[in-house]
Design an enzyme around this catalytic site. Structure first.
Site, PDB file in Angstrom:
ATOM      1  N   GLY A 188       5.062  33.005  12.230  1.00  0.00           N
ATOM      2  CA  GLY A 188       5.554  33.540  10.788  1.00  0.00           C
ATOM      3  C   GLY A 188       5.313  32.663   9.939  1.00  0.00           C
ATOM      4  O   GLY A 188       4.682  31.563  10.208  1.00  0.00           O
ATOM      5  N   GLN A 223       4.744  26.927   7.687  1.00  0.00           N
ATOM      6  CA  GLN A 223       4.079  27.877   8.789  1.00  0.00           C
ATOM      7  C   GLN A 223       4.660  27.570   9.965  1.00  0.00           C
ATOM      8  O   GLN A 223       5.261  26.551  10.395  1.00  0.00           O
ATOM      9  CB  GLN A 223       2.505  27.627   8.894  1.00  0.00           C
ATOM     10  CG  GLN A 223       1.969  28.752   9.839  1.00  0.00           C
ATOM     11  CD  GLN A 223       1.766  29.906   9.168  1.00  0.00           C
ATOM     12  OE1 GLN A 223       1.394  30.151   8.061  1.00  0.00           O
ATOM     13  NE2 GLN A 223       2.092  31.061  10.085  1.00  0.00           N
ATOM     14  N   VAL A 224       4.999  28.730  10.860  1.00  0.00           N
ATOM     15  CA  VAL A 224       5.694  28.439  12.290  1.00  0.00           C
ATOM     16  C   VAL A 224       4.456  28.996  13.374  1.00  0.00           C
ATOM     17  O   VAL A 224       3.889  29.990  13.087  1.00  0.00           O
ATOM     18  CB  VAL A 224       6.857  29.060  12.362  1.00  0.00           C
ATOM     19  CG1 VAL A 224       7.475  29.031  13.720  1.00  0.00           C
ATOM     20  CG2 VAL A 224       7.712  28.646  11.422  1.00  0.00           C
ATOM     21  N   ASP A 264      23.890  28.641   6.799  1.00  0.00           N
ATOM     22  CA  ASP A 264      22.808  29.691   6.606  1.00  0.00           C
ATOM     23  C   ASP A 264      22.865  30.598   7.670  1.00  0.00           C
ATOM     24  O   ASP A 264      21.635  30.990   8.188  1.00  0.00           O
ATOM     25  CB  ASP A 264      21.581  29.223   6.117  1.00  0.00           C
ATOM     26  CG  ASP A 264      20.659  29.987   5.642  1.00  0.00           C
ATOM     27  OD1 ASP A 264      21.225  31.020   4.929  1.00  0.00           O
ATOM     28  OD2 ASP A 264      19.681  30.018   5.585  1.00  0.00           O
TER      29      ASP A 264
END
Length: 428
Positions: A24, A30-31, A138
């Site tokens: 993702g 970016q991962v 978060d």
């Protein structure tokens, strides 16, 4: 969910991790799905070259230090990182399962016992985080991955030490996800304390049980106005009667009125026991339910024994705010970078922040990009190559890391298949 193939611009290796595909992306980077030399799967986050600057490196280094400090069975483990690399990267434990937001969107809200089990599990995990003098700041459905061994919390990019008022955030700037943000966090209060995570957990628990957040609005300005309005009451429509008292307390405007995390665990456990189950049984049912639904579609999923099927939850404007990625952020640039209107005739309400009389503050809400969901480790089906198609789109590119890669044969096959898929779909 299958990983997308690597593009020609993507690295094939970072810090010894071979990169197999894209999981993702977000506004900052970016991962990738990666694998260590010993075959350990990993989620490898890489900061985009276009946003790498001194402040980004400092914030990324802070996230790395937090992950080195934190630990627990419900926390995605830190593996390795390098904040000083040309492309800063971070590798964490790979969780094979969807995030909670995606699960609720696809399969509907959780039944009472499973929602209470999730609440108890996450409350206990956050209590462990707080014992290490840290706050998450978060917590949201997209930061909870439903793995084969139960839920785990990810993304400590905004985590801070509880006694510290130091911040890399610009003055009067609010970081976090509005849908799950506590009033004091939305008001820019610093330093934040543990009740901020209790509120966020309450928002997550409400979402898991109903499919909606405490406050909903058509735009982010109106949402912040509702969150910071002292007499506003959270929307508990659809919440199970047994959870309403707990949710009401967790979502209190006053931080001091919110229960301790240990009390949240106790209340969730009591709800489960009134249904004739033990907490361990509820935990097993939650894990079995999420694992089962992740492997099927909502259309053909038979109900899990003793767990009634729940209709899927439709998307709402609030879900879009919670799920902002890089593309969405561009469309909402005026909301995430511009100040709220301050004039009496402004169309959006002004949210006051604590400020010195001599220096008026400019309120700048910042919406962070959604972290990427987990990806199963099963390789996609090998496509049939078209005549003349080269076997790999990455042929001729140099690796960024030194030395030969030592990875499993399966990893190499997965990488080869992903690259062949990209080669067939590329327009050049």
């Amino acid at each position: 969910m299958n990983a997308a193939p690597l593009s020609p611009e993507d690295p094939t290796e970072l810090g010894g991790f071979e990169l197999l595909g894209r999981i993702g992306h977000g506004g900052m980077g970016q991962v990738y799905l990666g694998e260590s030399p010993g075959g350990e799967p990993a989620a490898v986050k890489v900061i985009k070259p276009s946003v790498v600057d001194s402040e980004t490196r400092l914030r990324f280094a802070q996230e790395i230090e937090v992950l080195k400090t934190i630990w627990g069975p419900r926390i995605a483990a830190f593996l390795d990182a390098d904040a000083e690399a040309e492309q800063p990267w971070l590798a964490t434990e790979y969780i094979d399962g969807p995030d909670l937001r995606k699960h609720i969107h696809t399969h509907g809200s959780l039944p009472l016992v499973l929602a209470a089990s999730l609440g108890a599990t996450l409350a206990e995990a956050l209590a462990g985080v707080h014992k290490q003098d840290l706050l998450h700041r978060d917590l949201k459905p997209a930061n909870i991955l439903l793995g084969p061994n139960g839920p785990k919390i990810i993304d400590f990019g905004l985590a801070v030490f509880t006694e510290s008022s130091a911040s890399l955030t610009a003055p009067n700037t609010v970081l976090g996800t509005p849908a799950c943000m506590a009033p004091e966090q939305a008001n820019g209060v610093k330093p934040l304390t543990s009740p901020v995570d209790v509120y966020a957990l309450g928002a997550v628990l409400l979402y898991a049980a109903t499919g909606h957040y405490p406050f909903q609005a058509d735009n982010i300005h109106a949402l912040f106005h509702l969150i910071t309005k002292a007499d506003a009451r959270p929307d508990l429509t659809g919440a199970p009667e047994e959870l309403v008292p707990l949710l009401t307390a967790m979502l209190s405007y006053d931080p001091q009125a919110r229960p301790a995390l240990s009390a949240v665990v106790k209340e969730c456990r009591a709800v489960i026991e009134t249904q004739g189950l033990k907490i361990a049984q509820a935990r097993r049912r939650l894990t079995a339910h999420t694992a089962h639904t992740a492997a099927t579609t909502v259309q053909d999923t038979p109900p899990v024994p003793d767990v009634p099927a729940v209709p899927a939850v439709p998307a709402t404007p609030m879900d879009a705010m919670d799920a902002m990625d890089a593309t969405d952020a561009a469309a909402f640039a005026d909301l995430t970078t511009a100040a709220l209107p301050q004039s009496p005739g402004a169309t959006a309400p002004t949210v006051p922040l604590p400020q010195d009389a001599a220096a008026p503050a400019v309120y700048t809400p910042t919406v962070r990009a959604e972290p990427s969901p987990a990806v199963p480790d099963q390789p996609p089906v090998r496509p049939v190559a078209a005549p003349g198609t080269p076997p790999a789109a990455h042929r001729g590119r140099e690796r960024t890391g030194p030395g030969p890669l030592r990875t499993s044969a399966q990893a190499k096959r997965v990488a080869q298949q992903l690259r062949e898929t990209y080669a067939q779909r590329a327009k050049f």
